[in-house]
Design a protein around this motif. Structure first.
Motif, PDB file in Angstrom:
ATOM      1  N   LEU A  71       0.828  -1.216   0.000  1.00  0.00           N
ATOM      2  CA  LEU A  71       0.000   0.000   0.000  1.00  0.00           C
ATOM      3  C   LEU A  71       0.859   1.260   0.000  1.00  0.00           C
ATOM      4  O   LEU A  71       0.501   2.264  -0.621  1.00  0.00           O
ATOM      5  N   ILE A  72       2.006   1.200   0.698  1.00  0.00           N
ATOM      6  CA  ILE A  72       2.912   2.355   0.703  1.00  0.00           C
ATOM      7  C   ILE A  72       3.429   2.596  -0.719  1.00  0.00           C
ATOM      8  O   ILE A  72       3.433   3.730  -1.217  1.00  0.00           O
ATOM      9  N   TRP A  73       3.778   1.505  -1.381  1.00  0.00           N
ATOM     10  CA  TRP A  73       4.235   1.613  -2.774  1.00  0.00           C
ATOM     11  C   TRP A  73       3.123   2.200  -3.658  1.00  0.00           C
ATOM     12  O   TRP A  73       3.328   3.084  -4.463  1.00  0.00           O
ATOM     13  N   LEU A  74       1.918   1.678  -3.444  1.00  0.00           N
ATOM     14  CA  LEU A  74       0.761   2.119  -4.239  1.00  0.00           C
ATOM     15  C   LEU A  74       0.519   3.616  -4.052  1.00  0.00           C
ATOM     16  O   LEU A  74       0.307   4.353  -5.022  1.00  0.00           O
ATOM     17  N   LYS A  75       0.606   4.049  -2.795  1.00  0.00           N
ATOM     18  CA  LYS A  75       0.353   5.463  -2.527  1.00  0.00           C
ATOM     19  C   LYS A  75       1.423   6.328  -3.188  1.00  0.00           C
ATOM     20  O   LYS A  75       1.116   7.387  -3.742  1.00  0.00           O
ATOM     21  N   SER A  76       2.655   5.858  -3.153  1.00  0.00           N
ATOM     22  CA  SER A  76       3.725   6.629  -3.786  1.00  0.00           C
ATOM     23  C   SER A  76       3.476   6.748  -5.291  1.00  0.00           C
ATOM     24  O   SER A  76       3.722   7.784  -5.890  1.00  0.00           O
ATOM     25  N   CYS A  77       2.929   5.685  -5.899  1.00  0.00           N
ATOM     26  CA  CYS A  77       2.585   5.734  -7.329  1.00  0.00           C
ATOM     27  C   CYS A  77       1.508   6.782  -7.575  1.00  0.00           C
ATOM     28  O   CYS A  77       1.548   7.533  -8.555  1.00  0.00           O
ATOM     29  N   LEU A  78       0.529   6.814  -6.665  1.00  0.00           N
ATOM     30  CA  LEU A  78      -0.601   7.727  -6.856  1.00  0.00           C
ATOM     31  C   LEU A  78      -0.183   9.181  -6.716  1.00  0.00           C
ATOM     32  O   LEU A  78      -0.784  10.079  -7.292  1.00  0.00           O
ATOM     33  N   LEU A  79       0.868   9.381  -5.903  1.00  0.00           N
ATOM     34  CA  LEU A  79       1.303  10.765  -5.676  1.00  0.00           C
ATOM     35  C   LEU A  79       2.175  11.279  -6.821  1.00  0.00           C
ATOM     36  O   LEU A  79       2.375  12.478  -6.959  1.00  0.00           O
ATOM     37  N   LEU A  80       2.665  10.346  -7.643  1.00  0.00           N
ATOM     38  CA  LEU A  80       3.476  10.781  -8.794  1.00  0.00           C
ATOM     39  C   LEU A  80       2.572  11.447  -9.832  1.00  0.00           C
ATOM     40  O   LEU A  80       1.403  11.100  -9.936  1.00  0.00           O
ATOM     41  N   PRO A  81       3.113  12.368 -10.608  1.00  0.00           N
ATOM     42  CA  PRO A  81       2.311  12.948 -11.684  1.00  0.00           C
ATOM     43  C   PRO A  81       1.876  11.855 -12.662  1.00  0.00           C
ATOM     44  O   PRO A  81       2.637  10.916 -12.920  1.00  0.00           O
ATOM     45  N   VAL A  82       0.655  11.946 -13.159  1.00  0.00           N
ATOM     46  CA  VAL A  82       0.081  10.912 -14.026  1.00  0.00           C
ATOM     47  C   VAL A  82       0.968  10.641 -15.243  1.00  0.00           C
ATOM     48  O   VAL A  82       1.188   9.501 -15.631  1.00  0.00           O
ATOM     49  N   ASN A  83       1.519  11.719 -15.827  1.00  0.00           N
ATOM     50  CA  ASN A  83       2.320  11.570 -17.053  1.00  0.00           C
ATOM     51  C   ASN A  83       3.526  10.650 -16.841  1.00  0.00           C
ATOM     52  O   ASN A  83       3.861   9.855 -17.695  1.00  0.00           O
ATOM     53  N   ALA A  84       4.133  10.796 -15.645  1.00  0.00           N
ATOM     54  CA  ALA A  84       5.333  10.013 -15.364  1.00  0.00           C
ATOM     55  C   ALA A  84       5.021   8.522 -15.415  1.00  0.00           C
ATOM     56  O   ALA A  84       5.804   7.724 -15.907  1.00  0.00           O
ATOM     57  N   LEU A  85       3.825   8.132 -14.899  1.00  0.00           N
ATOM     58  CA  LEU A  85       3.441   6.726 -14.887  1.00  0.00           C
ATOM     59  C   LEU A  85       3.097   6.232 -16.280  1.00  0.00           C
ATOM     60  O   LEU A  85       3.497   5.165 -16.683  1.00  0.00           O
TER      61      LEU A  85
END
Lengths: 233, 167
Positions: A71-85
């Motif tokens: 979940l910590i990993w998931l949250k870090s993904c969500l906090l990244l700008p969408v474009n980066a993902l």
């Protein structure tokens, strides 16, 4: 700690089947729906619960900690700008992945409840001849074979004698048998034995003999080397 | 003596399930449909005369079972084995997704399922297909216990998803 109406409460993890069950509980409690799930507040609540329990020095099952790190990993993904993902993984959507995992688990949980609520054989319907008769042990497929092998392995794996032998109290063993016999007419020696080592087996047999001496039960063995049963008188 | 009585005698003489193909083998000239009709007639007779049992179609055969309202009395003779919630979840996964590996089961539940698998194997509700990885599947015993003719009788699991999305 979690605050609810000004009070703190701690969840007992033993009442949950696993981390997904806990997440579903938190989602329901917050009146969220899985379809329109706000992932971040649920992640925060989950992590707070786990942190509280860790601070209280409660031993946590590994899967709850695994989920926390996921979940910590998931949250870090969500906090990244969408474009980066998007540039890295195409249509990668980690929140959707969690959502699907929870939906699959919820479907199975519901399915298992529905299965339980069917009229079950040996609970609601009884086949002819099942009343007072102990069902014969039938050899059925690979599963039985593997279990038999495991039973043999458990009985025979200890070739090294422990110098400090563990002594089993016959009294304790008698109590164990008496407890088992409360629910049914007879128990096999295998059911009485928990660890499966030689000392325990001898202890169980002696306890059975003691109970037979006191007329509480009798021992039955159909043939040489066959299972010994302790039958309530 | 008519054919229906013979069917009754055959099922009566068996403790547990008598397979349809064994009945057909014992009474020449009877079809599966004819057998079903005769069993239905027998059950009507039992119902009309207030009997405490009926003949039930389970898995690939028929067996005599007690009616549900008598369960509390029968339970006093033998305490029925109970499955834990965890074991029921594992069983549901195997019933819907099986044959499946332990990894699949653990993945869906998010926890280790070893002890539940052991308990289900002990109760002969599931079995193992050897290979790597080992695959778990439900047995005929599972169908008997849950009163199903086949796995196709299980409610469609997508139905649950639809129920949820209506929330």
């Amino acid at each position: 700690m979690i605050h609810e109406q000004g009070r703190e409460f701690i969840l007992h993890l033993s009442s949950f089947e696993g981390p997904l069950d806990l997440l579903l509980y938190l989602i329901e409690k917050n009146r969220f729906t899985l379809e329109n799930l706000e992932v971040c507040p649920i992640i925060d609540q989950y992590l707070r619960h786990i942190e509280t329990l860790r601070r209280l020095d409660v031993s946590l099952a590994g899967e709850f900690l695994d989920m926390a790190s996921y979940l910590i990993w998931l949250k870090s993904c969500l906090l990244l700008p969408v474009n980066a993902l998007e540039s890295e993984e195409g249509e990668f959507n980690p929140a959707r992945e969690l959502q699907e995992m929870l939906m699959a688990y919820r479907a199975i949980k519901q399915a298992s409840r529905d299965l339980s609520s069917r009229p079950l054989l040996f609970r609601d319907r009884f086949p002819k001849g099942s009343g007072a008769e102990q069902n014969d042990v039938a050899f059925m497929g690979m599963g039985s074979l593997m279990q038999a092998i495991n039973a043999i392995r458990a009985r025979t794996q200890k070739y090294v004698m422990n110098v400090a032998a563990i002594r089993f109290s016959i009294q304790d063993m008698m109590k164990r048998i008496q407890t088992l016999l409360k629910g049914k007419q007879r128990v096999s020696l295998d059911e009485v034995i928990q660890k499966g080592d030689r000392m325990e087996t001898i202890g169980a047999l002696l306890a059975g003999l003691e109970l037979s001496k006191s007329s509480f039960a009798r021992l039955i063995q159909r043939g040489l080397f066959s299972m010994i049963y302790i039958v309530r008188r | 003596m008519n054919t229906r009585d013979i069917v009754e005698a055959l099922v009566f003489s068996t403790s547990g399930t008598l397979r349809i193909k064994d009945i057909l083998g014992a009474i020449p000239g009877v079809s599966v449909e004819g057998l079903e009709t005769m069993v239905n007639e027998l059950n009507s007779i039992y119902h009309e005369t207030g009997r405490s049992f009926l003949i039930e179609r389970v898995s690939d055969g028929y067996m005599f079972v007690s009616r549900q309202e008598y369960a509390p009395y029968i339970k006093t003779l033998q305490e029925p084995a109970k499955l834990s919630n965890a074991a029921m979840e594992v069983l549901a996964v195997i019933a819907y997704k099986g044959p499946c590996s332990k990894q699949t089961i653990d993945g869906i539940r998010g926890v280790d399922s070893s002890s539940s698998l052991k308990s289900l194997l002990k109760h002969e509700l599931i079995d193992i297909k050897s290979g790597k990885p080992m695959m778990y599947f439900t047995t005929n015993r599972f169908l008997e216990v849950f009163g199903l003719n086949s796995l196709a009788d299980l409610p469609d699991i997508s139905q649950y998803e639809e129920v949820f999305s209506e929330e």
